[in-house]
Design a protein around this motif. Structure first.
Motif, PDB file in Angstrom:
ATOM      1  N   ASP A  22      16.659  -0.365  -9.808  1.00  0.00           N
ATOM      2  CA  ASP A  22      15.822  -1.132 -10.732  1.00  0.00           C
ATOM      3  C   ASP A  22      14.397  -0.330 -10.532  1.00  0.00           C
ATOM      4  N   TRP A  23      13.820  -0.104  -9.359  1.00  0.00           N
ATOM      5  CA  TRP A  23      12.659   0.642  -9.014  1.00  0.00           C
ATOM      6  C   TRP A  23      12.418   1.742  -9.956  1.00  0.00           C
ATOM      7  N   LEU A  24      13.549   2.856  -9.683  1.00  0.00           N
ATOM      8  CA  LEU A  24      13.229   4.208 -10.201  1.00  0.00           C
ATOM      9  C   LEU A  24      13.972   3.936 -11.850  1.00  0.00           C
ATOM     10  N   ASN A  25      14.653   3.269 -12.257  1.00  0.00           N
ATOM     11  CA  ASN A  25      15.023   2.950 -13.372  1.00  0.00           C
ATOM     12  C   ASN A  25      16.184   4.200 -13.652  1.00  0.00           C
ATOM     13  N   ILE A  26      16.936   4.690 -12.982  1.00  0.00           N
ATOM     14  CA  ILE A  26      18.013   5.592 -12.924  1.00  0.00           C
ATOM     15  C   ILE A  26      19.345   4.647 -12.518  1.00  0.00           C
ATOM     16  N   PRO A  27      20.518   5.496 -13.285  1.00  0.00           N
ATOM     17  CA  PRO A  27      21.879   4.852 -13.149  1.00  0.00           C
ATOM     18  C   PRO A  27      22.151   4.867 -11.628  1.00  0.00           C
ATOM     19  N   LEU A  28      23.003   3.814 -11.200  1.00  0.00           N
ATOM     20  CA  LEU A  28      23.537   4.014  -9.917  1.00  0.00           C
ATOM     21  C   LEU A  28      25.017   4.226  -9.990  1.00  0.00           C
ATOM     22  N   ILE A  29      25.317   5.314  -9.107  1.00  0.00           N
ATOM     23  CA  ILE A  29      26.844   5.559  -9.225  1.00  0.00           C
ATOM     24  C   ILE A  29      27.458   5.403  -7.746  1.00  0.00           C
ATOM     25  N   ALA A  30      28.224   4.199  -7.844  1.00  0.00           N
ATOM     26  CA  ALA A  30      28.854   3.883  -6.610  1.00  0.00           C
ATOM     27  C   ALA A  30      30.259   4.379  -6.646  1.00  0.00           C
ATOM     28  N   THR A  31      30.711   5.190  -6.077  1.00  0.00           N
ATOM     29  CA  THR A  31      31.934   5.826  -6.298  1.00  0.00           C
ATOM     30  C   THR A  31      33.034   4.774  -5.634  1.00  0.00           C
ATOM     31  N   GLY A  32      32.632   3.928  -4.625  1.00  0.00           N
ATOM     32  CA  GLY A  32      33.707   3.261  -4.242  1.00  0.00           C
ATOM     33  C   GLY A  32      34.127   2.063  -5.391  1.00  0.00           C
ATOM     34  N   ASP A  33      33.069   1.737  -6.187  1.00  0.00           N
ATOM     35  CA  ASP A  33      33.266   0.591  -7.021  1.00  0.00           C
ATOM     36  C   ASP A  33      34.125   1.308  -8.404  1.00  0.00           C
ATOM     37  N   MET A  34      33.739   2.726  -8.583  1.00  0.00           N
ATOM     38  CA  MET A  34      34.625   3.210  -9.361  1.00  0.00           C
ATOM     39  C   MET A  34      36.143   3.548  -9.213  1.00  0.00           C
ATOM     40  N   LEU A  35      36.169   3.899  -7.736  1.00  0.00           N
ATOM     41  CA  LEU A  35      37.721   3.910  -7.279  1.00  0.00           C
ATOM     42  C   LEU A  35      38.285   2.563  -7.238  1.00  0.00           C
ATOM     43  N   ARG A  36      37.566   1.422  -6.769  1.00  0.00           N
ATOM     44  CA  ARG A  36      38.283   0.174  -7.156  1.00  0.00           C
ATOM     45  C   ARG A  36      38.612  -0.364  -8.651  1.00  0.00           C
ATOM     46  N   GLN A  37      37.697   0.302  -9.470  1.00  0.00           N
ATOM     47  CA  GLN A  37      37.890  -0.013 -10.872  1.00  0.00           C
ATOM     48  C   GLN A  37      39.410   0.701 -11.249  1.00  0.00           C
ATOM     49  N   GLU A  38      39.555   1.974 -10.885  1.00  0.00           N
ATOM     50  CA  GLU A  38      40.785   2.518 -11.255  1.00  0.00           C
ATOM     51  C   GLU A  38      41.890   1.835 -10.504  1.00  0.00           C
ATOM     52  N   ARG A  40      42.173  -1.306  -9.957  1.00  0.00           N
ATOM     53  CA  ARG A  40      42.473  -2.478 -10.824  1.00  0.00           C
ATOM     54  C   ARG A  40      43.083  -2.204 -12.052  1.00  0.00           C
ATOM     55  N   ALA A  41      42.731  -0.982 -12.525  1.00  0.00           N
ATOM     56  CA  ALA A  41      43.418  -0.930 -13.986  1.00  0.00           C
ATOM     57  C   ALA A  41      44.757  -0.232 -13.698  1.00  0.00           C
ATOM     58  N   ARG A  42      45.069   0.029 -12.283  1.00  0.00           N
ATOM     59  CA  ARG A  42      46.594   0.596 -11.933  1.00  0.00           C
ATOM     60  C   ARG A  42      46.773   2.029 -12.949  1.00  0.00           C
ATOM     61  N   THR A  43      45.751   2.705 -12.875  1.00  0.00           N
ATOM     62  CA  THR A  43      45.725   4.200 -13.365  1.00  0.00           C
ATOM     63  C   THR A  43      46.632   4.970 -12.519  1.00  0.00           C
ATOM     64  N   ARG A  44      47.064   6.101 -12.723  1.00  0.00           N
ATOM     65  CA  ARG A  44      47.969   6.966 -11.863  1.00  0.00           C
ATOM     66  C   ARG A  44      46.897   7.481 -10.613  1.00  0.00           C
ATOM     67  N   LEU A  45      45.572   7.622 -10.782  1.00  0.00           N
ATOM     68  CA  LEU A  45      44.610   7.889 -10.042  1.00  0.00           C
ATOM     69  C   LEU A  45      44.814   6.773  -9.019  1.00  0.00           C
ATOM     70  N   GLY A  46      44.590   5.560  -9.686  1.00  0.00           N
ATOM     71  CA  GLY A  46      44.179   4.260  -8.816  1.00  0.00           C
ATOM     72  C   GLY A  46      45.205   3.989  -7.838  1.00  0.00           C
ATOM     73  N   ARG A  47      46.602   4.120  -8.299  1.00  0.00           N
ATOM     74  CA  ARG A  47      47.657   3.890  -7.530  1.00  0.00           C
ATOM     75  C   ARG A  47      47.682   4.827  -6.252  1.00  0.00           C
TER      76      ARG A  47
END
Ligand SMILES: [Zn+2]
Length: 226
Positions: A22-38, A40-47
């Protein structure tokens, strides 16, 4: 500006990263959340990563690099980003170094939050995450306004990888894998802060570390526009 947020699981990165974003106004890339998304979506990478994470391990370099390349190629990342959870290995750090050179971005600023192990175990056993907005609460240190519910109204969840036996394995692996990465960046780029203080004090110190770099970015911007 590229900011890399380091620290063992439970060090408070989940609390600090939205504030920095919020302070710097740049995107946050949280790789842990991205992995958990994969997962949940049950993609090949996700499994595949589900199996690795359940045993406290880390996802391989090529999968992590692919994930990061895909995200940083999006237009909102053109002038910089904040990353939580990457690079985890020297090979990943070298990949990021090539990537940022190609894009003409300055060297990353590394923020490392240090916290004692017994404190981490207490913190992690109280951690609850919102599946919707990804906000991390802690029943001890950062409770939600209403018990069991995120402030956005969605029920909070305990994460599978916060169980004590998994936590110990993660802390061990974290130290083994991350120390060489911090050495790679060296004391010139890496700032180690005491993560055991109040979150407001930790954020204040993060701001004072990043502030001089902001001035430099603004100065360069002004030169270009003159
Ligand atoms: Zn929420």
């Amino acid at each position: 500006m590229i900011v890399l947020l380091f620290g063992p699981p439970g060090c408070g990165k989940g609390t600090q990263s939205p504030r920095i974003q919020d302070w710097l106004n740049i995107p946050l890339i949280a790789t842990g959340d991205m992995l958990r998304q994969e997962i949940r979506a049950r993609t090949r990478l996700g499994r595949g990563i589900d199996e690795v994470l359940a045993t406290g391990g880390y996802v391989g370099d090529s999968q992590m690099n692919r994930l990061l390349l895909r995200r940083t190629s999006q237009p909102d990342c053109s002038s910089g980003y904040l990353i939580d959870g990457y690079p985890r290995t020297v090979a990943q750090a070298i990949f990021l170094e090539r990537l940022r050179e190609k894009r003409g971005l300055p060297s990353p600023i590394v923020i490392h939050l240090r916290v004692a192990e017994d404190m981490l175990l207490t913190r992690l056993s109280g951690r609850r995450q919102c599946a919707e907005c990804k906000r991390v609460h802690n029943i001890y240190t950062n409770p939600p306004r209403r018990e069991g519910l995120c402030d956005c109204g969605v029920p909070l969840e305990e994460r599978n990888d916060d169980r004590p036996e998994v936590v110990r394995a993660r802390l061990q692996l974290y130290a083994e894998q991350t120390n060489p990465v911090l050495d790679y960046y060296g004391s010139r780029h890496c700032h180690t802060l005491d993560g055991m203080r109040h979150p407001d004090d930790v954020f204040g110190e993060i701001q004072s570390v990043l502030e001089p770099h902001l001035v430099r970015v603004r100065a360069r911007h002004n030169r270009v526009n003159r």
